[in-house]
Design a protein around this motif. Structure first.
Motif, PDB file in Angstrom:
ATOM      1  N   ASN A 209       0.851  -1.193   0.000  1.00  0.00           N
ATOM      2  CA  ASN A 209       0.000   0.000   0.000  1.00  0.00           C
ATOM      3  C   ASN A 209       0.885   1.240   0.000  1.00  0.00           C
ATOM      4  N   GLU A 210       0.829   1.989  -1.083  1.00  0.00           N
ATOM      5  CA  GLU A 210       1.673   3.167  -1.243  1.00  0.00           C
ATOM      6  C   GLU A 210       1.036   4.424  -0.659  1.00  0.00           C
ATOM      7  N   GLY A 211      -0.187   4.308  -0.153  1.00  0.00           N
ATOM      8  CA  GLY A 211      -0.911   5.483   0.297  1.00  0.00           C
ATOM      9  C   GLY A 211      -1.712   6.058  -0.853  1.00  0.00           C
ATOM     10  N   SER A 212      -2.650   6.934  -0.541  1.00  0.00           N
ATOM     11  CA  SER A 212      -3.514   7.550  -1.555  1.00  0.00           C
ATOM     12  C   SER A 212      -4.292   6.496  -2.338  1.00  0.00           C
ATOM     13  N   GLY A 213      -4.467   5.309  -1.747  1.00  0.00           N
ATOM     14  CA  GLY A 213      -5.287   4.279  -2.369  1.00  0.00           C
ATOM     15  C   GLY A 213      -4.601   3.458  -3.425  1.00  0.00           C
ATOM     16  N   ARG A 214      -3.300   3.623  -3.608  1.00  0.00           N
ATOM     17  CA  ARG A 214      -2.593   2.919  -4.689  1.00  0.00           C
ATOM     18  C   ARG A 214      -1.738   1.790  -4.121  1.00  0.00           C
ATOM     19  N   PHE A 215      -1.689   0.671  -4.872  1.00  0.00           N
ATOM     20  CA  PHE A 215      -0.922  -0.500  -4.459  1.00  0.00           C
ATOM     21  C   PHE A 215       0.150  -0.806  -5.492  1.00  0.00           C
ATOM     22  N   LEU A 216       1.338  -1.164  -5.005  1.00  0.00           N
ATOM     23  CA  LEU A 216       2.455  -1.529  -5.857  1.00  0.00           C
ATOM     24  C   LEU A 216       2.759  -3.003  -5.678  1.00  0.00           C
ATOM     25  N   ARG A 217       2.673  -3.767  -6.753  1.00  0.00           N
ATOM     26  CA  ARG A 217       3.011  -5.180  -6.676  1.00  0.00           C
ATOM     27  C   ARG A 217       4.511  -5.330  -6.471  1.00  0.00           C
ATOM     28  N   THR A 218       4.878  -6.096  -5.439  1.00  0.00           N
ATOM     29  CA  THR A 218       6.279  -6.246  -5.082  1.00  0.00           C
ATOM     30  C   THR A 218       6.621  -7.719  -4.930  1.00  0.00           C
ATOM     31  N   GLU A 219       7.890  -8.027  -4.923  1.00  0.00           N
ATOM     32  CA  GLU A 219       8.328  -9.411  -4.818  1.00  0.00           C
ATOM     33  C   GLU A 219       8.808  -9.706  -3.397  1.00  0.00           C
ATOM     34  N   ALA A 220       8.592 -10.926  -2.956  1.00  0.00           N
ATOM     35  CA  ALA A 220       9.103 -11.408  -1.681  1.00  0.00           C
ATOM     36  C   ALA A 220       9.439 -12.882  -1.852  1.00  0.00           C
ATOM     37  N   VAL A 221      10.166 -13.434  -0.896  1.00  0.00           N
ATOM     38  CA  VAL A 221      10.598 -14.827  -1.019  1.00  0.00           C
ATOM     39  C   VAL A 221       9.404 -15.767  -1.118  1.00  0.00           C
ATOM     40  N   PHE A 222       8.271 -15.395  -0.524  1.00  0.00           N
ATOM     41  CA  PHE A 222       7.120 -16.299  -0.556  1.00  0.00           C
ATOM     42  C   PHE A 222       6.240 -16.115  -1.786  1.00  0.00           C
ATOM     43  N   GLU A 224       7.754 -16.017  -4.930  1.00  0.00           N
ATOM     44  CA  GLU A 224       8.589 -16.411  -6.066  1.00  0.00           C
ATOM     45  C   GLU A 224       8.195 -17.731  -6.720  1.00  0.00           C
ATOM     46  N   PRO A 225       7.947 -18.814  -5.958  1.00  0.00           N
ATOM     47  CA  PRO A 225       7.664 -20.093  -6.626  1.00  0.00           C
ATOM     48  C   PRO A 225       6.299 -20.115  -7.296  1.00  0.00           C
ATOM     49  N   GLU A 226       6.180 -20.814  -8.396  1.00  0.00           N
ATOM     50  CA  GLU A 226       4.894 -21.030  -9.054  1.00  0.00           C
ATOM     51  C   GLU A 226       4.330 -22.356  -8.552  1.00  0.00           C
ATOM     52  N   LEU A 227       3.363 -22.252  -7.668  1.00  0.00           N
ATOM     53  CA  LEU A 227       2.793 -23.428  -7.026  1.00  0.00           C
ATOM     54  C   LEU A 227       1.287 -23.255  -6.888  1.00  0.00           C
ATOM     55  N   LYS A 228       0.623 -24.271  -6.363  1.00  0.00           N
ATOM     56  CA  LYS A 228      -0.828 -24.232  -6.163  1.00  0.00           C
ATOM     57  C   LYS A 228      -1.138 -23.684  -4.767  1.00  0.00           C
ATOM     58  N   THR A 229      -1.067 -22.389  -4.629  1.00  0.00           N
ATOM     59  CA  THR A 229      -1.350 -21.764  -3.342  1.00  0.00           C
ATOM     60  C   THR A 229      -2.851 -21.721  -3.103  1.00  0.00           C
ATOM     61  N   THR A 230      -3.244 -22.013  -1.866  1.00  0.00           N
ATOM     62  CA  THR A 230      -4.657 -21.969  -1.503  1.00  0.00           C
ATOM     63  C   THR A 230      -4.979 -20.828  -0.543  1.00  0.00           C
TER      64      THR A 230
END
Length: 587
Positions: A209-222, A224-230
């Motif tokens: 959340n960047e403030g002013s209602g805007r969101f920035l997609r960011t990367e984190a260690v969790f 990164e993998p392409e998996l079947k997240t529930t």
């Protein structure tokens, strides 16, 4: 100033916690084996009026007071039928008399979606009104964008565009879960979106959340993998003050726990923590079921439309590790489990567990029911076997808990049908009993307005024994469900509450003492005590009241308060030790 002020600092970088100890409340207005008791679920199913007379395929349920009238309203997320056409979700306003009215106008009620699998009510822009985020699972790749509805006040919404909010509402994926947390503790709620569901390997999304209602997609260690997240849930499992993410995955891909190291950095600690199990996991729920002051973990496992599986329960040992529980009905019962919540349904001061069940398509035996496990207070549970909450047959989806009728006992709305069948949803009104309770509505000022991430600790004497209880305000729990943000704590026969401690994400901590039970309080994050950073280990503590004494201790559980030398009238410079607490009070 006519009440003591207590200040607590504990090393976490330089951020301390501030405690205002107030001397008065802030008012606003299958049968069991052996000798185990046969327990009944004390709930009445409501069958008249919306949303209980609709026959649809419902997946998710979410309680939130979106119109600000003090009464919980209900969102139900629906799925497409056999004709594969788009569908609309359902929004119900609480009439404040035990009934609900369906909302038929506005984008929340009229937008066409494919299959809403998760919804969260959060005030993402801190304007005092609950907004709504909804995850939409597309039936085919690449996916469907999620929705964000900004509450403009008074119960009206605007669907937020990518121009306003960023790619949170335009990224394509099979999004099955949304959870919210202020992971960097800047006072703004961020979003985690779990993708892939039970079908596709996809990357997850983390939006800052960047403030002013805007969101920035960011990367984190969790992410990164392409998996079947529930699902991804957030909990301060290690007690260091910031939320840590736990991610569940399907098809034996392994669940993962990540320690929040601050500054947007995370370290995977799954194996070291004892949570490195592989299963068909679809969600998790955190709760201190043994009242030892830290958060334990329930993981929901299901082989959708396949053989029955058992859930997993892990007891937090308080040192960053967990012990897997191998005995008792919670972990030995096998079924097709879907959604879970820790909830003290009888207000006896111990968290119980409710789990919904979605049986296989064929056969779908009427003997497969939802499960309620009563906490015996000694680390064991007994399965509740009578009462409509556990004897009604349906394809259970998300079950959301909240006190919609203001009687101090938690009620539950169950989304039924899931993606397989048109069925009636269930509302189960808690019949209550003579046990005491306290309900808290927490309002952040420095922290996020929704107070997500706040931990509430309550001490009272119940059954002749002094007991602490811990509750955490979370931004999604148990898969497919969003419980009310208000904190409801059962107190048994306690005539008085000794201490209520509110531990805010900002580090501020407020205390109330000698509080009378059976009331609802609104607690607003206090700002009477302020601080100024000198360097990474040095703070200037500043307060406005005169003639206060500053004392220090290294143990808050069994404090030995000692005067701090060199204190000036209204400020003091502190060098933060490994663990040190301070309090201000009248001489």
């Amino acid at each position: 100033m006519n009440s003591p002020i207590q200040l607590t600092t504990k090393r976490r970088g330089w951020l301390p916690s501030l405690v205002a100890a107030l001397g008065f409340p802030l008012l606003t207005s299958m049968p069991c084996a052996g000798s185990e008791p046969v327990l009944a679920a004390p709930f009445t199913r409501i069958t008249n009026g919306p949303p209980w007379n609709e026959i649809v395929r419902s997946v998710t349920a979410a309680w939130g007071d979106y119109d600000g009238d003090g009464w919980l309203d209900l969102f139900i997320g629906n799925s497409i039928g056999d004709n594969q056409t788009a569908t609309r979700n359902s929004l119900f306003r609480n009439n404040r008399d035990g009934t609900f009215a369906k909302v038929t106008t506005g984008p929340v009620a009229t937008d066409l979606m494919v299959s809403s699998h998760c919804a969260v009510w959060v005030d993402y822009n801190n304007d005092g009104w609950l907004d709504l985020a909804v995850a939409d699972v597309a039936m085919v790749s690449p996916g469907q964008p999620n929705r964000l509805y900004r509450n403009t006040g008074g119960g009206t919404f605007v669907r937020v565009t990518a121009e306003e909010a960023g790619t949170f509402v335009s990224d394509l994926a099979r999004s099955v879960a949304i959870s919210s947390a202020d992971y960097d503790r800047d006072g703004l709620l961020d979003f985690f979106v779990g993708n892939g569901a039970l079908v596709a390997n996809q990357k997850d999304f983390l939006y800052h959340n960047e403030g002013s209602g805007r969101f920035l997609r960011t990367e984190a260690v969790f992410t990164e993998p392409e998996l079947k997240t529930t699902q991804g849930t957030w909990a301060d499992y290690d007690g260091d003050g910031d939320p840590d993410p736990f991610v569940t995955r399907y098809e034996d891909q392994g669940n993962s726990l990540f320690r929040n190291d601050g500054g947007g950095q995370f370290t995977e600690v799954t194996r070291a923590s004892g949570l490195a199990d592989f299963n068909h996991s679809v969600g998790s729920a955190w709760g201190d079921y043994d009242n030892d002051g830290d958060l334990d973990l329930l993981v929901v496992n299901v082989y959708l439309n396949g053989p029955e599986t058992a859930n997993s329960l892990y007891r937090n040992e308080g040192d960053g590790t967990f012990t897997k529980i191998t005995e008792g009905p919670i972990v030995t019962d096998a079924s097709n489990f879907i959604s879970a919540s820790w909830i003290d349904y009888d207000n006896d001061g111990w968290l119980d567990l409710f789990v919904t069940v979605d049986p296989p398509i064929a056969p779908a035996p009427a003997t497969v029911k939802n499960c309620l496990y009563h906490n015996q207070g000694d680390g064991t549970f007994v399965k509740v076997t009578t009462g409509r909450l556990v004897t009604d047959y349906a394809r259970g989806g998300g079950a959301a808990w909240g006190d919609y009728d203001h009687n101090g006992f938690p009620d539950v709305a169950v989304a039924n049908g899931t993606i397989f069948a048109d069925q009636r949803n269930g509302l189960y009104q808690n019949d209550g009993n003579s046990n005491a309770w306290i309900q808290l509505k927490c309002v952040g000022t420095i922290s996020n307005r929704s107070a997500i991430g706040t931990q509430v600790r309550v001490k009272a004497t119940i059954g002749g024994q002094e007991r602490w209880q811990l509750r955490q305000i979370v931004g999604s729990e148990g898969w497919l469900a969003f419980n009310a943000l208000d904190v409801l704590v059962g107190l048994g026969d306690a005539p008085l509450i000794d201490t209520i401690r509110i531990e805010w994400p900002s580090g501020l901590t407020q205390e109330l003492h000698n509080v009378v039970p059976r009331q609802t309080l609104t607690i607003t994050e206090g700002v009477a005590l302020t601080l100024a950073r000198v360097d990474d280990q040095t703070l200037d503590l500043i307060w406005s009241a005169e003639d206060l004494i500053l004392e220090s201790t290294t143990n808050l559980s069994q404090p030995n308060w000692q005067p701090v030398p060199g204190m000036t009238t209204k400020s003091h410079r502190v060098t933060i030790e490994e663990q040190q607490f301070f309090r201000l009070h009248h001489p």
